[in-house]
Design an enzyme around this catalytic site. Structure first.
Site, PDB file in Angstrom:
ATOM      1  N   TYR A  68       4.397  -9.716   1.786  1.00 37.13           N
ATOM      2  CA  TYR A  68       4.465  -8.098   1.265  1.00 37.13           C
ATOM      3  C   TYR A  68       4.012  -7.301   2.273  1.00 37.13           C
ATOM      4  O   TYR A  68       4.675  -6.297   2.588  1.00 37.13           O
ATOM      5  CB  TYR A  68       3.528  -8.233  -0.012  1.00 37.13           C
ATOM      6  CG  TYR A  68       3.676  -6.567  -0.445  1.00 37.13           C
ATOM      7  CD1 TYR A  68       4.807  -6.039  -0.939  1.00 37.13           C
ATOM      8  CD2 TYR A  68       2.599  -5.736  -0.157  1.00 37.13           C
ATOM      9  CE1 TYR A  68       4.809  -4.804  -1.346  1.00 37.13           C
ATOM     10  CE2 TYR A  68       2.781  -4.290  -0.460  1.00 37.13           C
ATOM     11  CZ  TYR A  68       3.766  -3.814  -1.085  1.00 37.13           C
ATOM     12  OH  TYR A  68       4.018  -2.616  -1.507  1.00 37.13           O
ATOM     13  N   SER A 150      -2.420   6.103  -1.645  1.00 39.98           N
ATOM     14  CA  SER A 150      -1.049   5.988  -2.271  1.00 39.98           C
ATOM     15  C   SER A 150      -1.007   6.117  -3.999  1.00 39.98           C
ATOM     16  O   SER A 150      -1.987   5.915  -4.304  1.00 39.98           O
ATOM     17  CB  SER A 150      -0.565   4.646  -2.017  1.00 39.98           C
ATOM     18  OG  SER A 150       0.564   4.570  -2.489  1.00 39.98           O
ATOM     19  N   GLN A 172      -1.134  10.551  -1.169  1.00 45.25           N
ATOM     20  CA  GLN A 172       0.470  10.562  -1.088  1.00 45.25           C
ATOM     21  C   GLN A 172       1.063  10.491  -2.633  1.00 45.25           C
ATOM     22  O   GLN A 172       0.532   9.880  -3.431  1.00 45.25           O
ATOM     23  CB  GLN A 172       0.595   9.178  -0.448  1.00 45.25           C
ATOM     24  CG  GLN A 172       2.312   8.898  -0.288  1.00 45.25           C
ATOM     25  CD  GLN A 172       2.757   8.198  -1.425  1.00 45.25           C
ATOM     26  OE1 GLN A 172       2.055   7.420  -2.050  1.00 45.25           O
ATOM     27  NE2 GLN A 172       4.031   8.355  -1.497  1.00 45.25           N
ATOM     28  N   TYR A 174       4.589   9.959  -4.759  1.00 46.98           N
ATOM     29  CA  TYR A 174       6.066   9.860  -5.101  1.00 46.98           C
ATOM     30  C   TYR A 174       6.481  10.817  -6.200  1.00 46.98           C
ATOM     31  O   TYR A 174       5.520  10.429  -7.257  1.00 46.98           O
ATOM     32  CB  TYR A 174       6.518   8.508  -5.520  1.00 46.98           C
ATOM     33  CG  TYR A 174       6.311   7.429  -4.438  1.00 46.98           C
ATOM     34  CD1 TYR A 174       7.269   7.389  -3.198  1.00 46.98           C
ATOM     35  CD2 TYR A 174       5.276   6.496  -4.489  1.00 46.98           C
ATOM     36  CE1 TYR A 174       7.082   6.474  -2.363  1.00 46.98           C
ATOM     37  CE2 TYR A 174       5.103   5.338  -3.409  1.00 46.98           C
ATOM     38  CZ  TYR A 174       5.935   5.530  -2.233  1.00 46.98           C
ATOM     39  OH  TYR A 174       5.922   4.601  -1.408  1.00 46.98           O
ATOM     40  N   THR A 200       6.424  11.607  -0.031  1.00 48.62           N
ATOM     41  CA  THR A 200       7.211  10.615   0.606  1.00 48.62           C
ATOM     42  C   THR A 200       8.646  10.815  -0.035  1.00 48.62           C
ATOM     43  O   THR A 200       8.952  10.896  -1.191  1.00 48.62           O
ATOM     44  CB  THR A 200       6.581   9.078   0.085  1.00 48.62           C
ATOM     45  OG1 THR A 200       5.647   9.041   0.815  1.00 48.62           O
ATOM     46  CG2 THR A 200       7.751   8.062   0.675  1.00 48.62           C
ATOM     47  N   ARG A 209      13.581  -5.928  -0.039  1.00 52.82           N
ATOM     48  CA  ARG A 209      12.644  -6.770   0.577  1.00 52.82           C
ATOM     49  C   ARG A 209      12.702  -8.154   0.183  1.00 52.82           C
ATOM     50  O   ARG A 209      12.412  -8.694  -0.600  1.00 52.82           O
ATOM     51  CB  ARG A 209      11.190  -6.109   0.620  1.00 52.82           C
ATOM     52  CG  ARG A 209      10.935  -4.698   0.775  1.00 52.82           C
ATOM     53  CD  ARG A 209       9.792  -4.097   0.443  1.00 52.82           C
ATOM     54  NE  ARG A 209       9.948  -2.485   0.451  1.00 52.82           N
ATOM     55  CZ  ARG A 209       9.064  -1.703  -0.097  1.00 52.82           C
ATOM     56  NH1 ARG A 209       7.744  -1.999  -0.550  1.00 52.82           N
ATOM     57  NH2 ARG A 209       9.195  -0.379   0.121  1.00 52.82           N
ATOM     58  N   LYS A 290       6.721  13.154   4.387  1.00 53.05           N
ATOM     59  CA  LYS A 290       6.923  11.937   5.059  1.00 53.05           C
ATOM     60  C   LYS A 290       8.206  11.118   4.590  1.00 53.05           C
ATOM     61  O   LYS A 290       8.588  11.067   3.642  1.00 53.05           O
ATOM     62  CB  LYS A 290       5.664  10.833   4.741  1.00 53.05           C
ATOM     63  CG  LYS A 290       5.572   9.479   5.286  1.00 53.05           C
ATOM     64  CD  LYS A 290       4.666   8.720   4.761  1.00 53.05           C
ATOM     65  CE  LYS A 290       4.149   7.279   5.584  1.00 53.05           C
ATOM     66  NZ  LYS A 290       5.421   6.405   4.801  1.00 53.05           N
ATOM     67  N   HIS A 314       9.494   4.309   6.879  1.00 47.54           N
ATOM     68  CA  HIS A 314       8.850   3.289   5.861  1.00 47.54           C
ATOM     69  C   HIS A 314       8.608   2.070   6.350  1.00 47.54           C
ATOM     70  O   HIS A 314       8.385   1.082   5.573  1.00 47.54           O
ATOM     71  CB  HIS A 314       9.640   3.468   4.571  1.00 47.54           C
ATOM     72  CG  HIS A 314       8.732   3.308   3.221  1.00 47.54           C
ATOM     73  ND1 HIS A 314       8.809   4.429   2.635  1.00 47.54           N
ATOM     74  CD2 HIS A 314       8.214   2.351   2.662  1.00 47.54           C
ATOM     75  CE1 HIS A 314       7.848   4.197   1.572  1.00 47.54           C
ATOM     76  NE2 HIS A 314       7.457   2.976   1.536  1.00 47.54           N
ATOM     77  N   ARG A 317      11.063  -0.670   5.791  1.00 50.70           N
ATOM     78  CA  ARG A 317      10.895  -1.360   4.451  1.00 50.70           C
ATOM     79  C   ARG A 317      11.716  -0.770   3.377  1.00 50.70           C
ATOM     80  O   ARG A 317      12.068  -1.300   2.275  1.00 50.70           O
ATOM     81  CB  ARG A 317       9.545  -1.272   3.925  1.00 50.70           C
ATOM     82  CG  ARG A 317       8.479  -2.090   4.728  1.00 50.70           C
ATOM     83  CD  ARG A 317       7.106  -1.490   4.397  1.00 50.70           C
ATOM     84  NE  ARG A 317       6.571  -2.161   2.830  1.00 50.70           N
ATOM     85  CZ  ARG A 317       6.337  -3.019   2.786  1.00 50.70           C
ATOM     86  NH1 ARG A 317       6.118  -4.063   3.677  1.00 50.70           N
ATOM     87  NH2 ARG A 317       5.826  -3.515   1.583  1.00 50.70           N
ATOM     88  N   THR A 346       5.572   4.112  11.754  1.00 56.24           N
ATOM     89  CA  THR A 346       6.555   2.761  11.831  1.00 56.24           C
ATOM     90  C   THR A 346       6.355   2.040  13.379  1.00 56.24           C
ATOM     91  O   THR A 346       6.598   2.777  14.300  1.00 56.24           O
ATOM     92  CB  THR A 346       7.674   3.115  11.613  1.00 56.24           C
ATOM     93  OG1 THR A 346       7.934   3.590  10.241  1.00 56.24           O
ATOM     94  CG2 THR A 346       8.674   1.836  11.871  1.00 56.24           C
ATOM     95  N   GLY A 347       5.834   0.967  13.439  1.00 59.05           N
ATOM     96  CA  GLY A 347       5.747   0.376  14.657  1.00 59.05           C
ATOM     97  C   GLY A 347       4.511   0.337  15.673  1.00 59.05           C
ATOM     98  O   GLY A 347       4.693  -0.329  16.559  1.00 59.05           O
ATOM     99  N   GLY A 368      -0.145   1.117   9.059  1.00 59.74           N
ATOM    100  CA  GLY A 368      -0.106   0.681   7.679  1.00 59.74           C
ATOM    101  C   GLY A 368      -0.666  -0.678   7.850  1.00 59.74           C
ATOM    102  O   GLY A 368      -1.600  -1.077   7.722  1.00 59.74           O
ATOM    103  N   ARG A 369       0.334  -1.346   8.440  1.00 61.45           N
ATOM    104  CA  ARG A 369       0.096  -2.867   8.563  1.00 61.45           C
ATOM    105  C   ARG A 369      -1.205  -3.244   9.344  1.00 61.45           C
ATOM    106  O   ARG A 369      -1.979  -4.358   9.264  1.00 61.45           O
ATOM    107  CB  ARG A 369       1.580  -3.624   9.307  1.00 61.45           C
ATOM    108  CG  ARG A 369       2.587  -3.840   8.322  1.00 61.45           C
ATOM    109  CD  ARG A 369       3.732  -4.284   9.231  1.00 61.45           C
ATOM    110  NE  ARG A 369       4.904  -4.562   8.377  1.00 61.45           N
ATOM    111  CZ  ARG A 369       6.016  -3.427   8.429  1.00 61.45           C
ATOM    112  NH1 ARG A 369       5.812  -2.315   9.145  1.00 61.45           N
ATOM    113  NH2 ARG A 369       6.950  -3.524   7.739  1.00 61.45           N
TER     114      ARG A 369
END
Length: 419
Positions: A68, A150, A172, A174, A200, A209, A290, A314, A317, A346-347, A368-369
């Site tokens: 995930y 989040s 954050q 939604y 977002t 995913r 975002k 994202h 994702r 991202t990245g 994030g990751r």
């Protein structure tokens, strides 16, 4: 062809004289490490890069949970491109500069941050490790950098805010199909003292995913034959899950289903510019948007009063093969960099990536990751370690570039190599 000196050839060969080493010569060479009895400390002692934390995280968590975090949408092309973009950055160092001391801090969204770094919002964080959002918020507070909670967090906004009341925390959002629920959540964030709201906008529907679909991931994880088998591989993770507070969505209690079903309930494909205007009128603090992925949308969002834009796909994702944020960054900075702040997401995997983002015009980058790998590997101390690694890489790259402060980093220090 070279010839040897004939005089040298006639000299007798003399072998090195051998002897037993003296104790005084051996003593400085003997270094015994003090044994580490704490398992977390042992893991972190071997973590020198974010990739090391990723490997440790994979060993500590069930496959579906690791996937995930690690996975992306469809063929995962977008996240691969994002990483390659950073690999294609070429630095342009200057020499004979005094870099005996470096200042990594900078202003991010109107206040000082110890690094040009923001811990991005991530959903279901207590699923990765039972310490969850509280651990991440405390680590960010110690490091002196902002943390974004989040909407899909598993700890309520008030508790996260209370764990580090003087820290920089953003919330954050939604925009749900249920606008009243969205408005109530905005009010909670304002009342709790969050300094910024991060909307977002790249989620009209959830991305496909494929790792999650194949793994049958549910929130909370269900006890199937596969997950029961996984208990033998990750007993500590399961013990922590089953003996701490039940995993729940702090903003959406009582939900039981797959991630895809949750996304379908929460995300709203009818969100438009009018909803952004509606939110701008209701939120009293700084507003960040975002998920912007084009120059035209960046101009639109800036005109509507956002203080900052996050260029993000994202983490790969949502829409696979979406624009790569780092490649888009210079054009967006040229278009709206004078009107609002530009952040990048991202990245990012290294401190050098932070330098690249800064040189190409971002005020800061989100991750994030990387911090989730640290969390999965060793809880709160793992998040500390992830930030330490990025900070050390960042400071070292600054010195090698010949810059003594983050605010000195300019476009002249990095460029994207043409492929």
């Amino acid at each position: 062809m070279t010839t040897s000196d004939p005089g040298i050839e006639k000299l007798p060969r003399k072998r090195p004289e051998r002897r037993l080493p003296r104790p005084s010569e051996i003593r400085p060479l003997v270094k015994f490490r003090r044994p580490r009895f704490d398992a977390r400390e042992r893991r972190l002692a071997h973590a020198h890069t974010i990739e090391d934390l990723r490997i440790a995280a994979r060993r500590r968590t069930p496959r579906s949970v690791f996937d995930y975090v690690d996975g992306a949408a469809e063929q995962e092309i977008g996240i691969g491109r994002a990483r390659r973009a950073f690999e294609d950055v070429e630095f342009h160092p200057r020499v004979l500069r005094d870099v005996s001391r470096v200042d990594a801090s900078t202003d991010v969204l109107g206040a000082r941050s110890a690094l040009p770094l923001v811990l991005a919002p991530t959903g279901f964080t207590r699923m990765m490790h039972h310490e969850g959002e509280i651990a991440v918020a405390r680590a960010a507070a110690r490091a002196g950098i902002p943390y974004v909670l989040s909407t899909m967090g598993t700890t309520d906004p008030e508790s996260v805010r209370a764990c580090a009341p003087t820290a920089r925390q953003w919330f954050q959002l939604y925009l749900w199909k249920d606008r009243e629920a969205s408005e109530a959540l905005v009010e909670r964030a304002a009342n709790a003292g969050y300094e910024a709201l991060v909307l977002t906008v790249d989620t009209p529907v959830g991305g496909a995913r494929m790792r999650d679909i194949r793994n049958g991931l549910t929130i909370p994880p269900t006890l199937t034959l596969r997950t029961l088998a996984g208990m033998a591989v990750c007993p500590a993770w399961w013990m922590n899950l089953l003996t701490t507070e039940p995993l729940r969505f702090a903003a959406l209690s009582g939900f039981d289903g797959t991630v895809e079903e949750l996304v379908g309930r929460m995300f709203d494909p009818s969100v438009t510019v009018e909803d952004l205007r509606w939110l701008r009128a209701r939120w009293p603090g700084r507003l960040v948007v975002k998920g912007v992925q084009s120059v035209e949308d960046a101009r639109m969002v800036a005109d509507l009063g956002a203080e900052a834009i996050v260029l993000s796909n994202h983490g790969g994702r949502q829409l696979d093969r979406a624009p790569t944020p780092l490649e888009l960054l210079p054009r967006v900075v040229d278009a709206v960099g004078q009107d609002c702040e530009i952040l990048l997401d991202t990245g990012v995997r290294t401190g050098a990536d932070l330098i690249a983002a800064r040189a190409l015009g971002a005020s800061a980058a989100m991750i994030g990751r990387p911090y989730l790998y640290g969390l999965m590997a060793a809880g709160e101390r793992g998040v500390d370690r992830a930030i330490e690694i990025l900070g050390a890489e960042y400071a070292r790259t600054m010195r090698l570039l010949g810059v003594a402060g983050t605010d000195e980093i300019r476009a002249e220090h990095a460029s994207l190599r043409s492929r």
